[in-house]
Write a protein that holds these residues in place. Sequence first.
Motif, short mmCIF file in Angstrom:
data_model
loop_
_atom_site.label_atom_id
_atom_site.label_comp_id
_atom_site.label_asym_id
_atom_site.label_seq_id
_atom_site.Cartn_x
_atom_site.Cartn_y
_atom_site.Cartn_z
N VAL A 96 37.63 48.91 38.42
CA VAL A 96 38.49 49.47 39.47
C VAL A 96 37.98 50.87 39.80
CG1 VAL A 96 40.82 50.14 40.11
CG2 VAL A 96 40.45 48.14 38.63
N SER B 223 43.94 31.22 40.56
CA SER B 223 44.36 31.90 39.33
C SER B 223 43.19 32.09 38.38
CB SER B 223 45.46 31.07 38.65
OG SER B 223 45.86 31.67 37.43
N ARG C 181 41.01 34.78 39.74
CA ARG C 181 41.67 36.08 39.61
C ARG C 181 41.47 36.65 38.21
NH1 ARG C 181 46.56 34.31 40.88
NH2 ARG C 181 45.92 34.06 43.06
N ARG C 182 41.57 35.79 37.19
CA ARG C 182 41.38 36.25 35.82
C ARG C 182 39.94 36.71 35.59
NH1 ARG C 182 44.54 31.63 34.67
NH2 ARG C 182 42.66 30.45 34.08
N LEU D 257 32.60 44.26 43.15
CA LEU D 257 33.45 43.08 43.29
C LEU D 257 32.66 41.91 43.86
CD1 LEU D 257 36.08 41.53 43.23
CD2 LEU D 257 36.75 42.66 45.36
N VAL E 213 37.85 37.87 37.88
CA VAL E 213 37.62 39.10 38.62
C VAL E 213 38.26 40.28 37.89
CG1 VAL E 213 38.19 40.35 40.75
CG2 VAL E 213 37.36 37.98 40.87
N LYS E 214 39.48 40.08 37.42
CA LYS E 214 40.18 41.16 36.74
C LYS E 214 39.45 41.59 35.48
CE LYS E 214 44.72 42.43 34.88
NZ LYS E 214 46.12 41.96 34.60
N GLY E 215 38.82 40.66 34.80
CA GLY E 215 38.15 40.98 33.57
C GLY E 215 36.76 41.56 33.75
N ASP F 76 43.85 35.48 48.23
CA ASP F 76 44.16 36.83 47.75
C ASP F 76 43.75 37.91 48.74
OD1 ASP F 76 44.62 35.20 45.50
OD2 ASP F 76 44.25 36.87 44.15
#
Length: 296
Positions: free
Chosen positions: A168, A156, A159-160, A112, A162-164, A131
Amino acid sequence: MDDRDWLAERFEENRARLRTVAYRMLGSLAEAEDAVQEGWLRLSRSDTSAVENLSGWLTTVVGRVCLTMLQARRSRREDPLDAHVPDPLVSLDERLDPEHEAVLADSVGLALLVVLETLDPPERLAFVLHDMFDVPFPEIAAIVGRSEGAARQLASRARRKVKGAAPVPDEDPVRQRVVVDAFLAAARAGDFDALVAVLDPDVVLRADSGALPARPSRVIRGAASVAEQAVVFARPDRAVGPALVNGAAGLVARTASGRPVAVMGFTVAGGRIVEIDVLADPARVSHVVLHETEDR
């Protein structure tokens, strides 16, 4: 107790949290300490009589300091550092006592942090402060000099990204250790097939050697290519032992004399290794491992 002593006590109560904020913002232990110290200097020079939430005020101040440091760092870099590995948090004691369980729960993985390095400084600040630390958007907007709506958009967008990009990891530390131990055993045995079996087909290895010309920093992708490098890592002249690296199963390699030469952080997902982050910069390795030893 005079006002300065009172402020010093309140600051010490917040120091650990401020260090965590700065580390996640900067990915550097030394720079995080500098940012926290600058926070103290600003506190000691400020009139805080009207401040109702000193903890929040300090978080905002340190966040602003970190933003300035990130912007200065970005302006100095001419080329992207694809293989840059943030400073790892290393613990050589893997016993899962309550203290280490707390560390595990509060740690942010190296994978991360690597993704956070790719964000623009305002995006990183908005994501980390909102966050991860629940700082309200009006306060973030004041730090970045934008409207509240723009601050929300920064978070936002981050966040996109990082999520992509950030995998996990499996949460069970015992299962992580089983996979990492299998990786090490296969590397020591030179068992290419066993190595490939514990690696995700799309595994990514980042090796950060700093400025060492003989060992350039690089990014390696794919199970076969990473397996070939793993055999090289498990050299017979190195003692490789377990460690917690940012709360996850990792390894520390040492010379025969005991000098640490590399820290390996692993991201295990779905029972396989999806990312390996290797810090082999001699100065930084010595700092993070010896610093951890001194703190024990």
